[in-house]
Design a protein around this motif. Structure first.
Motif, mmCIF file in Angstrom:
data_model
loop_
_atom_site.group_PDB
_atom_site.id
_atom_site.type_symbol
_atom_site.label_atom_id
_atom_site.label_comp_id
_atom_site.label_asym_id
_atom_site.label_seq_id
_atom_site.Cartn_x
_atom_site.Cartn_y
_atom_site.Cartn_z
ATOM 1 N N ARG A 223 40.140 43.404 44.371
ATOM 2 C CA ARG A 223 40.839 42.865 45.555
ATOM 3 C C ARG A 223 41.153 41.382 45.386
ATOM 4 N N SER A 224 40.246 40.649 44.769
ATOM 5 C CA SER A 224 40.518 39.225 44.574
ATOM 6 C C SER A 224 41.657 39.014 43.580
ATOM 7 N N LEU A 225 41.850 39.949 42.662
ATOM 8 C CA LEU A 225 42.992 39.862 41.742
ATOM 9 C C LEU A 225 44.314 39.972 42.493
ATOM 10 N N LYS A 226 44.261 40.601 43.645
ATOM 11 C CA LYS A 226 45.457 40.714 44.493
ATOM 12 C C LYS A 226 45.519 39.561 45.499
ATOM 13 N N ASN A 227 44.703 38.539 45.248
ATOM 14 C CA ASN A 227 44.643 37.353 46.104
ATOM 15 C C ASN A 227 44.134 37.659 47.505
ATOM 16 N N GLU A 228 43.333 38.700 47.633
ATOM 17 C CA GLU A 228 42.666 38.954 48.900
ATOM 18 C C GLU A 228 41.446 38.044 48.959
ATOM 19 N N THR A 229 41.281 37.348 50.055
ATOM 20 C CA THR A 229 40.195 36.381 50.143
ATOM 21 C C THR A 229 39.415 36.471 51.450
ATOM 22 N N GLY A 230 39.614 37.508 52.198
ATOM 23 C CA GLY A 230 38.998 37.587 53.521
ATOM 24 C C GLY A 230 37.556 38.023 53.518
ATOM 25 N N ALA A 231 37.066 38.218 54.710
ATOM 26 C CA ALA A 231 35.678 38.627 54.921
ATOM 27 C C ALA A 231 35.388 39.973 54.264
ATOM 28 N N ASP A 232 36.407 40.835 54.137
ATOM 29 C CA ASP A 232 36.197 42.140 53.507
ATOM 30 C C ASP A 232 35.742 41.982 52.056
ATOM 31 N N VAL A 233 36.371 41.068 51.344
ATOM 32 C CA VAL A 233 36.019 40.861 49.933
ATOM 33 C C VAL A 233 34.610 40.283 49.842
ATOM 34 N N LEU A 234 34.321 39.301 50.652
ATOM 35 C CA LEU A 234 32.985 38.711 50.650
ATOM 36 C C LEU A 234 31.937 39.762 51.007
ATOM 37 N N ALA A 235 32.251 40.645 51.924
ATOM 38 C CA ALA A 235 31.317 41.707 52.313
ATOM 39 C C ALA A 235 31.012 42.632 51.136
ATOM 40 N N LEU A 236 31.995 42.888 50.306
ATOM 41 C CA LEU A 236 31.768 43.731 49.126
ATOM 42 C C LEU A 236 30.775 43.082 48.170
ATOM 43 N N TYR A 237 30.987 41.792 47.906
ATOM 44 C CA TYR A 237 30.055 41.084 47.021
ATOM 45 C C TYR A 237 28.656 41.016 47.643
ATOM 46 N N ASN A 238 28.591 40.789 48.937
ATOM 47 C CA ASN A 238 27.289 40.734 49.590
ATOM 48 C C ASN A 238 26.583 42.088 49.561
ATOM 49 N N MET A 239 27.342 43.168 49.657
ATOM 50 C CA MET A 239 26.744 44.498 49.537
ATOM 51 C C MET A 239 26.204 44.687 48.117
ATOM 52 N N ALA A 240 26.964 44.247 47.137
ATOM 53 C CA ALA A 240 26.494 44.336 45.750
ATOM 54 C C ALA A 240 25.190 43.559 45.581
ATOM 55 N N LEU A 241 25.108 42.378 46.181
ATOM 56 C CA LEU A 241 23.880 41.581 46.102
ATOM 57 C C LEU A 241 22.720 42.248 46.827
ATOM 58 N N GLU A 242 23.029 42.903 47.930
ATOM 59 C CA GLU A 242 21.989 43.612 48.672
ATOM 60 C C GLU A 242 21.411 44.743 47.818
ATOM 61 N N ILE A 243 22.283 45.422 47.095
ATOM 62 C CA ILE A 243 21.850 46.535 46.252
ATOM 63 C C ILE A 243 21.093 46.031 45.025
ATOM 64 N N LYS A 244 21.608 44.959 44.422
ATOM 65 C CA LYS A 244 21.013 44.450 43.183
ATOM 66 C C LYS A 244 20.998 42.920 43.196
ATOM 67 N N PRO A 245 20.039 42.338 43.923
ATOM 68 C CA PRO A 245 20.021 40.886 44.093
ATOM 69 C C PRO A 245 19.751 40.100 42.808
ATOM 70 N N ASP A 246 19.220 40.771 41.794
ATOM 71 C CA ASP A 246 18.897 40.081 40.545
ATOM 72 C C ASP A 246 19.969 40.290 39.466
ATOM 73 N N SER A 247 21.165 40.687 39.869
ATOM 74 C CA SER A 247 22.241 40.921 38.906
ATOM 75 C C SER A 247 22.991 39.629 38.603
ATOM 76 N N PRO A 248 22.919 39.143 37.363
ATOM 77 C CA PRO A 248 23.688 37.949 37.028
ATOM 78 C C PRO A 248 25.192 38.192 37.129
ATOM 79 N N VAL A 249 25.624 39.406 36.865
ATOM 80 C CA VAL A 249 27.047 39.725 36.927
ATOM 81 C C VAL A 249 27.561 39.612 38.359
ATOM 82 N N VAL A 250 26.809 40.120 39.310
ATOM 83 C CA VAL A 250 27.214 40.022 40.714
ATOM 84 C C VAL A 250 27.278 38.555 41.132
ATOM 85 N N HIS A 251 26.258 37.795 40.789
ATOM 86 C CA HIS A 251 26.257 36.371 41.148
ATOM 87 C C HIS A 251 27.432 35.643 40.502
ATOM 88 N N PHE A 252 27.724 35.969 39.251
ATOM 89 C CA PHE A 252 28.849 35.336 38.560
ATOM 90 C C PHE A 252 30.166 35.631 39.278
#
Length: 157
Positions: free
Chosen positions: A30-59
């Motif tokens: 979604r960010s490749l399509k220049n989407e920058t809203g709360a929806d995109v941030l929510a996806l990353y935050n869900m990824a962090l919730e699932i795997k908080p120790d993932s360097p890839v997610v943090h990156f």
């Protein structure tokens, strides 16, 4: 193919699949399509919730924050990726280039690019980052050497 990729990834989310890679990939697509809203941030935050120790997610969360010009949050997330995986040379390079682009922390930008180059000494992107950091520091001779090396390493870029 971004739209098709997003559609497939969204099917996975809709199916209830709880996988950090899925959420990270969808956020990135979604960010490749220049989407920058709360929806995109929510996806990353869900990824962090699932795997908080993932360097890839943090990156990727860091690159997202960079894209929306929240440089402090970007640096925090990318530093966390490096803390979690001290061999994450793409993260060293990204942070180096981000600092150079901003014209801040230029000594650190040089050190980060050199750290990335320890892993891949012939990587043209890393050489370019070092050259750019030198350039921003006013070290033009050193910059030219690194940029010329980058061009040799990536002649089509």
């Amino acid at each position: 193919m971004t739209d098709e990729t997003i559609a497939v990834l969204e099917k996975g989310v809709a199916a209830g699949i709880k996988d950090a890679t899925l959420y990270t990939a969808l956020g990135y697509a979604r960010s490749l399509k220049n989407e920058t809203g709360a929806d995109v941030l929510a996806l990353y935050n869900m990824a962090l919730e699932i795997k908080p120790d993932s360097p890839v997610v943090h990156f990727h969360l860091g690159t997202y924050y960079d894209s929306i010009k929240d440089k402090d949050a970007a640096a925090r997330q990318i530093r966390e990726a490096i803390r979690l995986d001290p061999d994450y040379h793409d993260a060293y390079n990204y942070l180096s280039y981000m600092f150079s682009e901003e014209g801040v922390r230029l000594d650190e930008a040089v050190a980060l690019a050199k750290k990335a180059l320890e892993y891949e000494p012939e990587n043209g992107a890393y050489l370019d980052s070092l050259g750019w950091a030198y350039f921003k520091k006013g070290m033009f001779s050193e910059a030219l050497i690194e940029i010329e090396s980058a061009v040799k390493a990536m002649p089509d870029d």
